[in-house]
Write an enzyme that holds these catalytic residues in place. Structure first.
Site, PDB file in Angstrom:
ATOM      1  N   ASP A  54       0.799  -1.221   0.000  1.00 55.29           N
ATOM      2  CA  ASP A  54       0.000   0.000   0.000  1.00 55.29           C
ATOM      3  C   ASP A  54       0.836   1.277   0.000  1.00 55.29           C
ATOM      4  OD1 ASP A  54       0.934  -0.092   2.625  1.00 55.29           O
ATOM      5  OD2 ASP A  54      -0.810   0.986   3.349  1.00 55.29           O
ATOM      6  N   GLU A  55       2.087   1.192  -0.352  1.00 56.95           N
ATOM      7  CA  GLU A  55       2.923   2.374  -0.251  1.00 56.95           C
ATOM      8  C   GLU A  55       4.052   2.302  -1.263  1.00 56.95           C
ATOM      9  OE1 GLU A  55       4.426   4.917   3.617  1.00 56.95           O
ATOM     10  OE2 GLU A  55       4.238   2.761   3.733  1.00 56.95           O
TER      11      GLU A  55
END
Length: 523
Positions: free
Chosen positions: A94-95
């Site tokens: 997610d990053e």
DNA sequence: TCTGGGGTCCTGCCCCCT
DNA sequence: TCTGAGGGGGCAGGACCC
């Protein structure tokens, strides 16, 4: 992405939107992966023991993670990032860091801001989820900016403002400062980034060691010239399991280590790698952790070799007092092509051996008492279904019912499973309860969070018509089936038994009448 | 009833080799 | 031939990150 796992679950499950949702390990020793913002209000945080989360927020929905879904969303988002620049460095699902300069974005705050806002809109459109963007001249500052931007925002750190901005912040803001470093600094009277700068590099090196001290000083001064690196090769592969109950039986410990070794090699092979150093990890009853490693003469991806090395390492570890976690890993990775010829020649023999192992596992499986690691969904392990164990319905898992359609497991226990029937595009759905072995109920593939484009054709009506597809109709079924007799159980799923559709729907019994939810509280 | 799973990087120690 | 210094690999542990 903001509260990624929990947000994905809320997107997939309309009844959970706006409610506290906690994703993580659901066993007695689970921890929180992600808490939705609604749950954070109650003090629930990532990495917190699930038991503590349940005390803080008993009315949340507790769900097992569905990595397949998160990976799918992640791929979509990473795809959008790669449209911005060839230099994208994913940090996790997610990053990611993106080097906008390498993507030809003009080096002005206005241009960067415009790109960031467009990206956020694109992510929302493509995934239905929100993400936050941090824009700055270095990775460290961009990361700090993105933290400040959460949830659902954008923060840009103007060049030249770093010094004042960082000064008053806690040392914990700086990357690489965790609880231990923060405590060491606190003892030296250092609490803020400004105080870190004032301490000077020499003092920080004295306190924290050469590498850590020097890099911390640079970060505190706002200096961070680490490049954005796309495509980094993994340096190790490992698997580990925490057991619901400590293992004391030595034979059981040996069996688990062998299983972990096989799983580890499977992952290693999937990655097309081989490794030279085998690592055994043991966490004891008192949470003390030790590792033992052995370096082979050359890299291997042979399960028998890794299994034997792990077994040798285990010989040197006393496990009599109880073991809560076991792990097996491989480091010193090499490309698969470096595998030595001898092992390849012997491979056929090993594969035969593996097949035998598996046959043995199935027969042993029936007697397995408590202490199992969070059981894998039986279907995941090997193609065939393990008939010796009842199916396990993990909260949050996708299911499909022959009559009621798509839904997800809300809870299960005492021979029953409660399912909420809704999909990402429907209104909040209602709950029904079935016997855990109801043949009309099957595990299902996750549905996409964003409604797929209607199939190309003259008829533009989507597959799922607008408006709730008939609660009234469901109600009618309730009337008919609420008191359906429970047919006797047939525990001998002989050959030819399958879970395909077309079974007598009368076997579904709905005892909850849409209200009572004895197993999990409905958010 | 606390404390997952997958990683990376660094440090200190020991031993062997040059 | 002996000795000491230094480098490097192997190993264990710890901190940190998501």
């Amino acid at each position: 992405m903001d509260a990624f796992f929990a947000a994905a679950e809320q997107a997939a499950k309309p009844s959970l939107r706006g409610k506290p949702v906690i994703v993580g390990g659901l066993g007695p020793r689970g921890v929180v992966s992600t808490a939705s913002y609604e749950a954070r209000v109650f003090g629930v945080r990532s990495a917190m023991a699930m038991a503590q989360a349940r005390r803080l927020c008993p009315n949340a929905a507790y769900l097992a993670p569905r990595f397949a879904v998160y990976r799918q969303v992640s791929d979509t988002v990473m795809g959008l990032l790669s449209e911005l620049s060839p230099l994208v460095e994913p940090l996790s699902l997610d990053e990611a860091f993106v080097d906008l300069e390498a993507g030809g974005v003009p080096a002005s705050p206005e241009a960067a801001r415009a790109v960031g806002e467009r990206l956020r809109a694109d992510i929302a459109a493509a995934t239905g989820l929100t993400g936050s963007v941090g824009l700055a001249g270095s990775k460290m500052l961009a990361k700090i900016a993105s933290e400040q931007a959460k949830p659902d925002g954008l923060v840009l750190i103007e060049p030249g403002t770093e010094w004042e901005l960082l000064g008053p912040m806690s040392v914990r803001t700086l990357p690489g400062v965790g609880p231990a470093t923060a405590e060491a600094l606190r003892r030296a009277g250092i609490h803020t980034v400004a105080e870190t700068r004032e301490a000077g590099e020499e003092e920080l090196v004295r306190l924290l060691g050469k590498a850590h001290g020097a890099s911390l000083y640079a970060m505190a001064c706002g200096r961070d010239d680490r490049p954005v690196v796309a495509e980094r090769d993994a340096k190790s592969v490992s698997v580990e399991d925490t057991f619901d109950v400590d293992l004391t039986d030595r034979t059981r410990v040996q069996v688990e280590v062998a299983r972990l070794a096989d799983r580890c090699v499977r992952r290693l092979r999937e990655a097309g790698r081989s490794g030279r150093t085998v690592v055994l990890k043991v966490r004891r009853y008192d949470f003390s952790t030790l590792t033992r490693s052995e370096t082979l003469r050359g890299p291997t991806d042979d399960p028998a070799v890794v299994r034997e090395a792990a077994a040798r390492l285990l010989e040197g570890v006393d496990t009599t007092a109880g073991v809560r976690l076991l792990g097996v890993g491989v480091t010193g990775l090499a490309d698969y092509t470096q595998e030595d010829l001898f092992a390849q020649a012997a491979q056929a023999a090993h594969e035969a051996e593996e097949a035998q192992e598996r046959a043995q596992e199935v027969t042993e499986g029936a007697g397995e008492a408590g202490g199992a690691p969070q059981a894998l969904p039986a279907a995941l392990e090997e193609g065939g279904e393990d008939v010796s164990r009842p199916r396990r319905w993990l909260p949050g898992a996708d299911v499909r019912h022959a009559e009621y359609g798509a839904g997800w497991v809300q809870g299960s226990g005492v021979g029953r499973v409660t399912v909420r029937f809704e999909d990402p595009w429907s209104a909040p759905g209602r709950v029904r309860t079935f016997a855990v072995d109801d043949p009309a109920l099957e595990p299902a593939e996750p549905l996409p969070l964003v409604r797929p484009e209607p199939a190309a054709g003259p008829d533009e009506s989507p597959a799922i018509p607008d408006g709730s597809p008939g609660h009234d109709r469901d109600q009618a079924h309730d009337q008919h089936q609420a008191h359906a007799p429970d047919p006797g159980h047939d525990h001998g799923p002989g050959p030819g038994h399958d879970h395909g559709p077309g079974h007598d729907p009368g076997r579904a019994h709905d005892r909850d009448r849409g209200r009572a939810q004895p197993l999990t509280s409905s958010p």
